[in-house]
Design a protein around this motif. Structure first.
Motif, PDB file in Angstrom:
ATOM      1  N   PRO A  55       3.514  28.931 -39.589  1.00 12.15           N
ATOM      2  CA  PRO A  55       3.219  30.875 -39.116  1.00 12.15           C
ATOM      3  C   PRO A  55       4.465  30.691 -38.042  1.00 12.15           C
ATOM      4  CG  PRO A  55       0.713  29.425 -39.690  1.00 12.15           C
ATOM      5  CD  PRO A  55       1.485  28.564 -39.609  1.00 12.15           C
ATOM      6  N   ARG A  56       4.590  29.929 -37.114  1.00  9.05           N
ATOM      7  CA  ARG A  56       5.551  29.780 -36.451  1.00  9.05           C
ATOM      8  C   ARG A  56       6.616  30.010 -37.019  1.00  9.05           C
ATOM      9  NH1 ARG A  56       3.292  28.958 -31.313  1.00  9.05           N
ATOM     10  NH2 ARG A  56       1.073  27.710 -31.312  1.00  9.05           N
ATOM     11  N   ILE A  57       6.834  29.810 -37.650  1.00 14.78           N
ATOM     12  CA  ILE A  57       8.212  29.744 -38.843  1.00 14.78           C
ATOM     13  C   ILE A  57       8.474  31.116 -39.251  1.00 14.78           C
ATOM     14  CG2 ILE A  57      10.043  28.648 -40.179  1.00 14.78           C
ATOM     15  CD1 ILE A  57       8.717  26.162 -39.491  1.00 14.78           C
ATOM     16  N   PHE A  58       7.448  31.338 -40.121  1.00 14.81           N
ATOM     17  CA  PHE A  58       7.590  32.019 -41.477  1.00 14.81           C
ATOM     18  C   PHE A  58       6.584  33.975 -40.821  1.00 14.81           C
ATOM     19  CE2 PHE A  58       8.807  28.149 -42.847  1.00 14.81           C
ATOM     20  CZ  PHE A  58       9.775  28.120 -43.772  1.00 14.81           C
ATOM     21  N   THR A  59       6.457  34.490 -41.583  1.00 17.64           N
ATOM     22  CA  THR A  59       5.978  35.989 -41.640  1.00 17.64           C
ATOM     23  C   THR A  59       5.252  35.984 -42.351  1.00 17.64           C
ATOM     24  OG1 THR A  59       7.231  37.271 -42.467  1.00 17.64           O
ATOM     25  CG2 THR A  59       7.791  36.601 -39.870  1.00 17.64           C
ATOM     26  N   GLU A  60       3.798  36.357 -42.223  1.00 17.32           N
ATOM     27  CA  GLU A  60       2.793  36.539 -43.151  1.00 17.32           C
ATOM     28  C   GLU A  60       3.548  37.183 -44.613  1.00 17.32           C
ATOM     29  OE1 GLU A  60      -0.213  35.319 -45.624  1.00 17.32           O
ATOM     30  OE2 GLU A  60      -0.244  35.360 -43.643  1.00 17.32           O
ATOM     31  N   ASP A  61       4.144  37.419 -44.489  1.00 18.48           N
ATOM     32  CA  ASP A  61       5.520  38.747 -45.568  1.00 18.48           C
ATOM     33  C   ASP A  61       5.984  37.823 -46.530  1.00 18.48           C
ATOM     34  OD1 ASP A  61       3.911  41.283 -45.332  1.00 18.48           O
ATOM     35  OD2 ASP A  61       5.772  42.023 -44.301  1.00 18.48           O
ATOM     36  N   GLU A  62       6.606  36.490 -45.824  1.00 21.24           N
ATOM     37  CA  GLU A  62       7.475  35.568 -46.111  1.00 21.24           C
ATOM     38  C   GLU A  62       6.701  34.520 -46.759  1.00 21.24           C
ATOM     39  OE1 GLU A  62      11.271  35.518 -43.076  1.00 21.24           O
ATOM     40  OE2 GLU A  62       9.533  35.077 -43.052  1.00 21.24           O
ATOM     41  N   LEU A  63       5.088  34.071 -45.821  1.00 29.62           N
ATOM     42  CA  LEU A  63       4.391  33.071 -47.248  1.00 29.62           C
ATOM     43  C   LEU A  63       3.820  33.883 -47.966  1.00 29.62           C
ATOM     44  CD1 LEU A  63       2.308  32.484 -43.758  1.00 29.62           C
ATOM     45  CD2 LEU A  63       3.963  30.505 -45.095  1.00 29.62           C
ATOM     46  N   ASN A  64       3.542  34.873 -48.177  1.00 29.45           N
ATOM     47  CA  ASN A  64       3.164  35.669 -49.492  1.00 29.45           C
ATOM     48  C   ASN A  64       4.037  35.694 -50.558  1.00 29.45           C
ATOM     49  OD1 ASN A  64       0.602  36.394 -48.526  1.00 29.45           O
ATOM     50  ND2 ASN A  64       1.159  38.259 -47.329  1.00 29.45           N
ATOM     51  N   ASP A  65       5.430  35.720 -50.289  1.00 29.66           N
ATOM     52  CA  ASP A  65       6.178  35.803 -51.250  1.00 29.66           C
ATOM     53  C   ASP A  65       6.693  35.039 -51.883  1.00 29.66           C
ATOM     54  OD1 ASP A  65       6.787  39.008 -50.826  1.00 29.66           O
ATOM     55  OD2 ASP A  65       8.062  38.549 -49.062  1.00 29.66           O
ATOM     56  N   LEU A  66       6.763  33.558 -51.008  1.00 26.13           N
ATOM     57  CA  LEU A  66       6.945  32.035 -50.790  1.00 26.13           C
ATOM     58  C   LEU A  66       5.335  31.685 -51.749  1.00 26.13           C
ATOM     59  CD1 LEU A  66       7.660  30.278 -47.834  1.00 26.13           C
ATOM     60  CD2 LEU A  66       9.875  30.602 -50.465  1.00 26.13           C
ATOM     61  N   GLY A  67       4.747  32.380 -52.488  1.00 23.98           N
ATOM     62  CA  GLY A  67       2.999  32.153 -53.121  1.00 23.98           C
ATOM     63  C   GLY A  67       2.174  31.898 -52.421  1.00 23.98           C
ATOM     64  N   ASP A  68       2.210  31.539 -51.243  1.00 26.82           N
ATOM     65  CA  ASP A  68       1.329  30.529 -50.324  1.00 26.82           C
ATOM     66  C   ASP A  68       0.681  31.535 -48.999  1.00 26.82           C
ATOM     67  OD1 ASP A  68       0.065  28.465 -49.638  1.00 26.82           O
ATOM     68  OD2 ASP A  68       1.249  28.100 -47.763  1.00 26.82           O
ATOM     69  N   PRO A  69      -0.434  32.666 -48.747  1.00 26.43           N
ATOM     70  CA  PRO A  69      -0.497  33.377 -48.785  1.00 26.43           C
ATOM     71  C   PRO A  69      -2.334  32.927 -47.640  1.00 26.43           C
ATOM     72  CG  PRO A  69      -1.600  34.128 -50.654  1.00 26.43           C
ATOM     73  CD  PRO A  69      -1.159  33.358 -50.740  1.00 26.43           C
ATOM     74  N   THR A  70      -1.457  33.131 -46.241  1.00 29.68           N
ATOM     75  CA  THR A  70      -3.497  32.901 -45.325  1.00 29.68           C
ATOM     76  C   THR A  70      -4.568  33.187 -45.845  1.00 29.68           C
ATOM     77  OG1 THR A  70      -1.174  32.873 -43.111  1.00 29.68           O
ATOM     78  CG2 THR A  70      -3.436  32.390 -42.695  1.00 29.68           C
TER      79      THR A  70
END
Length: 615
Positions: free
Chosen positions: A598-613
């Motif tokens: 989470p310090r490197i990627f935003t939540e939207d970016e993690l969602n786009d990568l298919g790995d939401p928090t």
């Protein structure tokens, strides 16, 4: 004088009855359990009843006296029933009865409270959910026998191969303490028990490379410290069983939601690499042990392994081909892998191939445990302090089981598989914990959730139909049943009685099946697909690919972190000095995903990568 005698008898009976009741609830009896107090009270009533039965005249007079219907008169009756002493005795008697009821209610409340402290609502929900479909889990198999029978045959060989292969490896790393017979027996019996007890019958338990790595580390620890292996092994397993049952009853599976797709993909990639590594290692040993001047046998073995792998891949994908009709394609897909295994084994018996002496499975001639040991492990062979210290490695093994079991079952319960009957993670954990305890008592290898075998079970029981419009196979439904899992593992357990026949199977053919299982596990792993797509031109990627949304740089960083984690896990697992601590390292993946990414990627970016928090 009838009246005085009757009055005397009545008073005597009343005093006898109340005195015995008072004794029953005296301070001395109050210290006794409720069952003893009730027994004393019942005895007083029995003595009073005996008195009236032996005095028939008084038996007729006494009830009438209480109702004021005797010739003594209503006035004397009123004086008797309304006297302070009589009323006090009646109130005391009613108080005793009330005390009994309150004590019973209190005991029931305490029992319920204790039960709810141990058993969570999630565990109760799992039991209720699966109990509604438990009967249909067994009866649904009769609706599609043509699907069940070939699935059992295919899964028998696909589950038998890992058991035999891991048994062969375990014989080497444990100095012959645990061998093929133990793995076959444990895999078969525990799989049958799991099919009966578990919540998700589409999931299989089997020997895994990670569990074998832990057993190997435990054996080396015992060897270095001159400790008896099997007593240590049994106590570690019993502690693990205790911890795992408590985790299941407490509903701890809810925390697996923090193990996101980031961890799942690394874990599955590790399993896939492990299968392929074992197959390649087996083929490499043929070249190392062969005569350098004559490498015919190693190349023949390599050809058999690759042929088995290629043919199995083709027949399992034949259902989507354009040849023959749908029924023929389904039959080829279901029976193909079994047929290939048998044909390759028969091919090795031909004189043209047999002269090259391709190695076959090395199995004992009869059913016997390794070293001729007894079935039950002597638990008292180590001191009490050592038994308690076995809880420390049991914590690590419980962590490994928790990750391995829940990740494997979660892959099975993935919505893409279109299962309808619901999950029961906590019930699965309790079932595995109980099985682990029994296996530990008899010194058989531990089993755990097997992702590859579970996915093969789902694919074997999935009915698909080719869509002419999209040109792809579409899932029609999945036959969810316990019959296949029970039958497959019953056959594996029965294999210990036909070990000489199984010895005809060539090891390269088993290696080919390992290659197939490892490659099959890669399917659908977006992490491995992103590793490949890193080198693909952007305009040739699918429209929903992460590179099109967050760019190649961010996607490459995320993929590189996963790749480094995979390499670190593999190095940690292969190191003999750190193998026993390997389960704890897997838990670090969750920490990396929760705090570092989470310090490197935003939540939207993690969602786009298919790995939401997770929420």
């Amino acid at each position: 004088m009838p009246i005085p005698s009757t009055r005397m008898a009545r008073r005597f009976a009343l005093v006898l009855l109340m005195s015995q009741s008072i004794v029953a609830f005296s301070p001395m009896h109050a210290r006794l359990p409720l069952s003893h107090t009730s027994t004393a009270l019942n005895g007083s009533f029995k003595r009073a009843r005996y008195f009236f039965r032996t005095n028939s005249r008084l038996l007729k007079t006494f009830p009438a006296k209480l109702n004021g219907e005797t010739d003594i008169g209503k006035e004397s009756t009123y004086r008797l029933t309304q006297s302070p002493k009589y009323l006090e005795q009646i109130d005391r008697y009613r108080g005793y009865r009330r005390a009994i009821e309150e004590r019973k209610s209190s005991n029931a409340t305490e029992t319920t409270r204790f039960f709810r402290r141990i058993v969570s609502d999630a565990m109760i929900d799992d039991c209720r959910r699966r109990s509604k479909v438990y009967v249909s889990d067994w009866t649904d198999a009769s609706k599609n026998v043509k699907k069940v029978v070939p699935a059992i045959l295919f899964l028998y060989f696909s589950c038998l191969s890992p058991a035999v292969s891991f048994g062969t490896i375990a014989t080497q790393i444990t100095g012959g303490s645990i061998g093929i017979t133990e793995f076959l027996l444990s895999s078969g019996l525990s799989g049958m028990a799991y099919a009966i007890l578990c919540g998700q019958p589409m999931a299989f338990i089997a020997p895994t490379g990670l569990t074998l790595a832990f057993i190997s580390g435990l054996y080396r620890f015992c060897s270095v410290n001159m400790l008896p292996f099997f007593p240590i092994y049994a106590w570690v397993g019993l502690w693990t069983s205790f911890f795992f049952v408590l985790l299941g009853l407490g509903g701890s599976s809810q925390f697996i939601r923090y193990c996101t797709r980031f961890t799942d993909e690394i874990f599955n990639a590790l399993l896939s690499v492990n299968f392929i590594y074992e197959a390649v290692s087996s083929l490499r040993r043929n070249f190392e042990q062969a005569d350098p001047s004559n490498l015919s046998m190693p190349f023949i073995a390599l050809a058999m392994a690759l042929s088995t792998f290629w043919a199995t891949m083709k027949v399992t994908a034949f259902e989507t081909s354009k040849y023959f009709n749908q029924k023929a394609r389904t039959i080829i897909k279901d029976f193909g892998p079994v047929t290939i295994f048998v044909l390759m084994s028969c091919l090795n018996q031909l004189p043209l191939i047999k002269k090259f002496a391709v190695p076959t499975l090395t199995l004992p001639a009869s059913f016997e445990l390794a070293g001729g040991r007894n079935l039950l492990i002597p638990l008292n062979a180590i001191p009490l302090q050592m038994r308690l210290l076995c809880a420390v490695p049991a914590v690590l093994l419980s962590a490994l089981f928790y990750m391995d079991q829940n990740i494997s079952v979660r892959v099975v319960n993935n919505e893409d598989n279109q299962l309808k009957k619901g999950a029961a993670y906590n019930l699965d954990m309790v079932a595995l914990g109980l099985i682990t305890g029994v296996l530990s008592l008899v010194g058989l290898p531990w089993m755990c959730g097997a992702t590859v075998q579970s996915l093969n079970h789902i694919r074997a029981m999935t009915e698909t139909r080719f869509n002419e419009t999209t040109g792809q196979a579409e899932v029609v439904g999945v036959l969810e049943t316990r019959v296949t899992g029970f039958s497959v593992h019953a056959l594996i357990a029965a294999t210990v009685f036909i070990l000489p026949v199984l010895g005809f199977a060539p090891i390269p053919v088993v290696g080919g099946v390992f290659l197939f299982l490892g490659r099959k596990l890669m399917s659908g792993n977006s992490f491995l697909r992103r590793v490949r797509d890193t080198f693909v031109q952007e305009n040739r990627l699918p429209d929903d690919h992460p590179i099109r949304y967050i760019g190649r740089k961010k996607t490459t960083i995320f993929t590189s972190v996963q790749l480094l984690c995979l390499m670190g896990l593999w190095a940690f697992k292969q190191n003999s000095s750190t193998a026993i601590l390997f389960p704890g390292v897997i838990g670090l993946l969750m920490g990396i995903r929760a705090f570092a990414l989470p310090r490197i990627f935003t939540e939207d970016e993690l969602n786009d990568l298919g790995d939401p928090t997770p929420a």
